[in-house]
Enzyme design. Structure first.
Site, PDB file in Angstrom:
ATOM      1  N   CYS A  52      73.324-118.026  30.112  1.00 15.87           N
ATOM      2  CA  CYS A  52      74.245-118.520  31.137  1.00 15.87           C
ATOM      3  C   CYS A  52      75.018-117.354  31.766  1.00 15.87           C
ATOM      4  CB  CYS A  52      75.161-119.592  30.548  1.00 15.87           C
ATOM      5  SG  CYS A  52      75.940-120.625  31.793  1.00 15.87           S
ATOM      6  N   HIS A 107      71.356-123.506  27.561  1.00 12.04           N
ATOM      7  CA  HIS A 107      72.066-123.091  26.342  1.00 12.04           C
ATOM      8  C   HIS A 107      71.309-123.499  25.077  1.00 12.04           C
ATOM      9  CE1 HIS A 107      75.990-121.811  28.023  1.00 12.04           C
ATOM     10  NE2 HIS A 107      75.706-122.669  28.979  1.00 12.04           N
ATOM     11  N   GLU A 144      71.863-122.433  22.145  1.00 13.14           N
ATOM     12  CA  GLU A 144      72.808-122.505  21.021  1.00 13.14           C
ATOM     13  C   GLU A 144      73.529-123.850  20.960  1.00 13.14           C
ATOM     14  OE1 GLU A 144      73.485-121.307  23.869  1.00 13.14           O
ATOM     15  OE2 GLU A 144      75.634-121.317  24.322  1.00 13.14           O
TER      16      GLU A 144
END
Lengths: 234, 95
Positions: free
Chosen positions: A86, A203, A205
């Site tokens: 990002c 994302h 994560e």
């Protein structure tokens, strides 16, 4: 395998990455303040998401001049893995590790959603753990995530197979209907020529803990660990 | 001898880059009745003062600032004007 997560003023996904690498994958992990310069103990550098320096001027434009970025460049040039997620992707383009730029979304909205992505190849460390899967769903959260590059750069990325992730429709079609932000060629993630630097707007994560609804992002980190084990045993 | 220069810098999106904000403003202007409006493009304006030895030095410094930070050549173009600051101007700047 030791992870270093860079922390800028305004980073806000740093702790999410640390949770994945340290708590879920049980790997030693260190947060690295942007004014530090030492990455000598780190195997994988992660430049996390957020709004470094308030996104002033352009996203990533100021973070690029942080003291730590000189060491991140050295780390990348030594062939070691660097992952930008990002805002981290935006920073990696600003610093020149990856080509192109991320600009305002086509429809001007900040998009916070979970979107389908195609995995374009499985023969690199970042995606090898997804063998047999051609589509995953990952969260996106950005206002400036529309990938832009000039025609020559785009052609080069495509010819060299450096697009690793593309936005797609729920049925897996890479077309305009599955393109949330207007990115050229539906690009969601690209790597550098050597393959050790990956930048992506989605994302992984945020999709790595089953309790939070999805583990589609975990494979990215597992692939890295697998490549490290292979390197040790060979 | 060094001298203070005022720079006015305009950063604009390259023609090939889609400008959705410009398109939205264009539609707003048309709804206001400015039906002849077309091709709205939104850029950035930066002003600053810089100390330089002469005109050429001031221009060279500002050019480097634009190239290295103020504009991203992948998506943006820039142009600028520099002007030596005189006493009466500098009063105007601080007022």
């Amino acid at each position: 395998m030791k992870f270093g997560v860079i922390v800028f003023p305004g980073s806000n996904c740093d702790r999410d990455v640390v949770y994945v690498t340290q708590d879920i994958l049980k790997q030693p992990t260190r947060k690295v303040w942007h004014q530090d310069t030492d990455l000598s103990d780190i195997d994988v550098v992660v430049v996390p998401g957020g709004f470094s320096y308030g996104d002033y001027l352009r996203c990533g434009a100021i973070a690029r001049f942080s003291a730590i970025m000189r060491s991140v460049l050295d780390h990348a040039q030594a062939g070691k893995p660097v992952l930008g997620i990002c805002n981290g992707f935006q920073i990696l383009t600003e610093v020149g590790l990856l080509p192109g730029a991320l600009v305002r979304n086509r429809d001007l909205h900040f998009i916070c959603d979970r979107v389908p992505l195609t995995i374009e190849r499985h023969d690199c460390p970042w995606t090898q753990a997804y063998a047999g899967r051609h589509e995953i769903n990952l969260p996106i959260a950005h206002g400036e995530g529309r990938y832009h590059a000039d025609a020559d750069t785009l052609a080069q990325l495509e010819d060299q197979g450096r697009v690793l992730f593309r936005y797609c429709s729920p049925s897996g079609a890479v077309d305009e209907s599955g393109n949330p932000n207007g990115s050229l060629n539906n690009i969601a993630g690209i790597c550098n020529e050597a393959g050790n630097v990956l930048g992506m707007m989605p994302h992984p994560e945020r999709a790595a803990d089953a309790q939070l609804g999805s583990t589609d992002g975990l494979g990215l980190f597992q692939g890295l660990l697998k490549s490290q084990l292979a390197a040790v045993s060979s | 001898m060094s001298q203070t220069y005022q720079a006015q810098i305009y950063v604009t999106l390259r023609p090939s880059v889609l400008d959705p904000a410009g398109t939205a403003v264009e539609s707003g202007l048309q709804q206001l009745g400015f039906t002849g409006v077309e091709r709205v493009r939104i850029g950035k304006y930066v002003e600053l003062t810089v100390t330089a030895t002469d005109d050429a030095d001031a221009k060279q410094q500002v050019d480097q600032m634009c190239d290295r930070l103020l504009a991203n050549p992948t998506i943006e173009n820039y142009r600028f004007e520099v002007q030596a600051v005189t006493e009466s101007m500098s009063e105007g700047v601080t007022a």
